[in-house]
Design an enzyme around this catalytic site. Structure first.
Site, PDB file in Angstrom:
ATOM      1  N   ASN A 163     -25.533  50.807  15.780  1.00 12.26           N
ATOM      2  CA  ASN A 163     -25.016  49.584  15.128  1.00 12.26           C
ATOM      3  C   ASN A 163     -25.471  49.437  13.676  1.00 12.26           C
ATOM      4  O   ASN A 163     -24.754  48.874  12.855  1.00 12.26           O
ATOM      5  CB  ASN A 163     -25.309  48.332  15.958  1.00 12.26           C
ATOM      6  CG  ASN A 163     -26.769  48.102  16.202  1.00 12.26           C
ATOM      7  OD1 ASN A 163     -27.601  48.986  15.995  1.00 12.26           O
ATOM      8  ND2 ASN A 163     -27.115  46.906  16.657  1.00 12.26           N
ATOM      9  N   GLU A 262     -37.667  48.016  19.962  1.00 12.84           N
ATOM     10  CA  GLU A 262     -36.782  46.937  19.476  1.00 12.84           C
ATOM     11  C   GLU A 262     -35.604  46.924  20.427  1.00 12.84           C
ATOM     12  O   GLU A 262     -34.721  47.777  20.341  1.00 12.84           O
ATOM     13  CB  GLU A 262     -36.297  47.234  18.059  1.00 12.84           C
ATOM     14  CG  GLU A 262     -37.372  47.248  17.009  1.00 12.84           C
ATOM     15  CD  GLU A 262     -37.935  45.889  16.700  1.00 12.84           C
ATOM     16  OE1 GLU A 262     -37.422  44.885  17.224  1.00 12.84           O
ATOM     17  OE2 GLU A 262     -38.917  45.825  15.944  1.00 12.84           O
ATOM     18  N   CYS A 296     -28.385  43.052  17.521  1.00 11.52           N
ATOM     19  CA  CYS A 296     -29.273  42.531  18.570  1.00 11.52           C
ATOM     20  C   CYS A 296     -29.741  41.119  18.253  1.00 11.52           C
ATOM     21  O   CYS A 296     -30.274  40.442  19.119  1.00 11.52           O
ATOM     22  CB  CYS A 296     -30.430  43.479  18.813  1.00 11.52           C
ATOM     23  SG  CYS A 296     -31.242  43.962  17.313  1.00 11.52           S
ATOM     24  N   GLU A 470     -41.337  45.608  12.862  1.00 11.97           N
ATOM     25  CA  GLU A 470     -40.875  46.534  11.834  1.00 11.97           C
ATOM     26  C   GLU A 470     -40.698  45.784  10.528  1.00 11.97           C
ATOM     27  O   GLU A 470     -40.287  44.621  10.520  1.00 11.97           O
ATOM     28  CB  GLU A 470     -39.556  47.189  12.274  1.00 11.97           C
ATOM     29  CG  GLU A 470     -39.785  48.099  13.474  1.00 11.97           C
ATOM     30  CD  GLU A 470     -38.621  49.009  13.819  1.00 11.97           C
ATOM     31  OE1 GLU A 470     -38.871  50.156  14.207  1.00 11.97           O
ATOM     32  OE2 GLU A 470     -37.472  48.568  13.703  1.00 11.97           O
TER      33      GLU A 470
END
Ligand code: ADP
Length: 492
Positions: A163, A262, A296, A470
């Site tokens: 994505n 993640e 997400c 992150e």
């Protein structure tokens, strides 16, 4: 490579179809390749080397050797290479954006935005990599001194999704290389070209051979199996779905690898009666329809207080009616396709299920048979927390609208999920902003804002949305080990 894609690029050397291992461009040992498809046209745009476990193992071996020299270099030198890489990514933005749009489907405006975002992680970690400080710890015994230093964890395995084919790579590879690790990366099979183009630019920036290895392939189980079982790999960083993340965490247990995850989200957006709809509308359109809903942190459940509900729905459906889903090559396209036909089928099934459970369709929900994997902008209302759609990550351009009466109800519904990545609140009340932010069981909260990601802030989730952060000053920690050193008998 198709000529049509080649013709769009200024620098055709950015289009790579081989794997990148040990500084060399290589075919699969088996000679196998796989197709990369433009999801807007269903045309094959490239055939990429299809590697397996054996070459993954070779890449790990090479990465282990390369890392030993790299981590012994001064941080300044490592960071200078990253600075050059950043510069090259920026200079090649247009070509990188075209490559990304061709394999992923997002519009060129979105791809250009992602390339800038992607590059920002390299720049940020080129700067932060010089600031890896240890501690001096006051010792309880007078003849002792205690310090800590931080050292690179070693070879890092990275598995990334389709994505965000560029940014999900740089926010892992940036910190890893900055602190002295090497990386073996498996990009998603849908979008390997963006990963390979980044590697080409890393090579041009002077990154020594063996520090960044890209292993494309369709056999994710074989490649992932090697990455998670090889004892030379010290850490796995993964962005993808929660079920695969759990599987990989389990696989990493046998060699006690560090993991950063993640994973999926189920983001609530809480719109209170006092919200400023002029702020809400661009925020929701970004959070729900960017990347056609395939992020997400997409707005998955939109909770609207009853007093503002009607006005909100009217404005959202007016906005959705202006969207134009199409190929990145058409200037009138405002939104791209979904990634595959399976993705279209999955979204359609979720919508149909909601309708069968009593949802009302305000617009959309009627995918047309077309070339390309398109799904229309869809708005569903009259939803409740007993429906399937309350618990599922939609991953498509479907706005799922739930009503609520009280603040506590909105908080309870928001937290009633195993996920905890991003949440958003729209209100004009500062006190409520504090209260609700603290009550939400999420790693990130946006208040009157949904564009919350940036290289300078910590991205990550709680609960089954993952572990680790992150970006930001915290983004280095996942790639570092703390070593405590004790100096004894200093009075002798
Ligand atoms: P999505 O549904 O968004 O594609 P996935 O979690 O399936 O999310 O994929 C994210 C990444 O994980 C991709 O690179 C994919 O190839 C990889 N992947 C999927 N299954 C496995 C597996 N069993 N082992 C290792 N990697 C996997």
């Amino acid at each position: 490579m198709t000529q049509a894609l080649i013709d769009q690029l200024s620098d055709t050397r950015l289009l790579k179809s081989q794997a990148y291992i040990g500084g060399d461009w290589v075919d699969a040992n088996s000679g196998a390749t796989f197709d990369v498809v433009d999801p807007a046209t269903q045309m094959v745009i490239a055939n990429v080397a299809d590697l397996g476990a054996e070459q993954t193992s070779q890449a790990i071996e090479i990465a282990d050797k390369a890392m030993r020299e790299w981590r012994a270099q001064p941080a300044k030198l490592r960071c200078e290479v990253l600075e050059r890489w950043h510069q090259l990514i920026i200079e090649n933005t247009e070509d990188l954006a075209i490559i990304m749009s061709a394999e992923q489907g997002k519009t060129l405006i979105e791809s250009r935005g992602e390339i800038g975002y992607s590059a920002s992680f390299i720049k940020w970690f080129a700067e932060e990599g010089k600031r890896i400080y240890g501690d001096v710890i006051p010792h309880a015994q007078n003849d002792r001194r205690a310090i800590t230093i931080k050292q690179a964890i070693g070879v890092v395995a990275a598995i990334t999704p389709w994505n965000f084919p560029s940014a999900m790579i740089t926010r892992k590879v940036g910190p890893a290389l900055a602190v002295g690790c090497s990386v073996v990366l498996k990009p998603a099979a849908e979008t390997p070209l963006s990963a390979l183009a980044l590697a080409e630019l890393a090579q041009r920036a002077g990154l020594p051979a063996g520090l960044l290895n890209i292993v494309p392939g369709t056999d994710a189980v074989a490649i992932g199996g090697e990455l998670t079982s090889n004892p030379k790999v010290k850490k796995l960083t993964f962005t993808g779905s929660t079920p695969v993340g759990k599987l990989l965490m389990g696989q990493c247990a046998s060699t006690v690898k560090r993991t950063s995850m993640e994973l999926g989200g189920n983001a609530p957006v809480i719109i209170f009666d006092d919200a400023d709809l002029d702020l809400v509308m661009p925020g929701i359109i970004n959070a729900k329809f960017r990347n056609s809903g395939q992020t997400c942190i997409s707005a998955n459940r939109i909770f609207v207080q009853k007093g503002i509900r009607q006005a909100f729905i009217e404005r959202l459906s007016a906005a959705a009616s202006t969207f134009n889903f199409g190929s990145y090559t058409k200037t009138e396209s405002t939104h791209g396709p979904l990634i595959t036909q399976t993705a279209v089928n999955n979204v359609d099934a979720k919508v149909k299920k909601a309708v069968s459970e009593g949802a009302k369709v305000v617009c959309g929900a009627d995918p047309k048979d077309s070339q390309g994997y398109f799904y229309p902008a869809t708005i569903l209302t009259d939803l409740n927390d007993s429906m399937n759609i309350f618990n599922e990550e939609i991953f498509g351009p479907v706005a799922a609208i739930f009503d609520f009466d009280t603040e506590q109800q909105a908080i309870d519904m928001s937290n009633d999920t195993p996920f905890g990545l991003a949440a958003y609140i729209y209100t004009e009340s500062m006190r409520r902003s504090w209260r609700v932010s603290e009550a939400l069981e999420y790693g990130m909260v946006g208040i009157n804002e949904t564009a919350i990601s940036a290289e300078i802030v910590p991205f990550g989730g709680v609960k089954e949305s993952g572990q680790g952060r992150e970006g930001s000053k915290y983004g280095l920690d996942d790639y570092l080990e703390i070593k405590y050193i004790c100096f004894g008998s200093i009075d002798k």
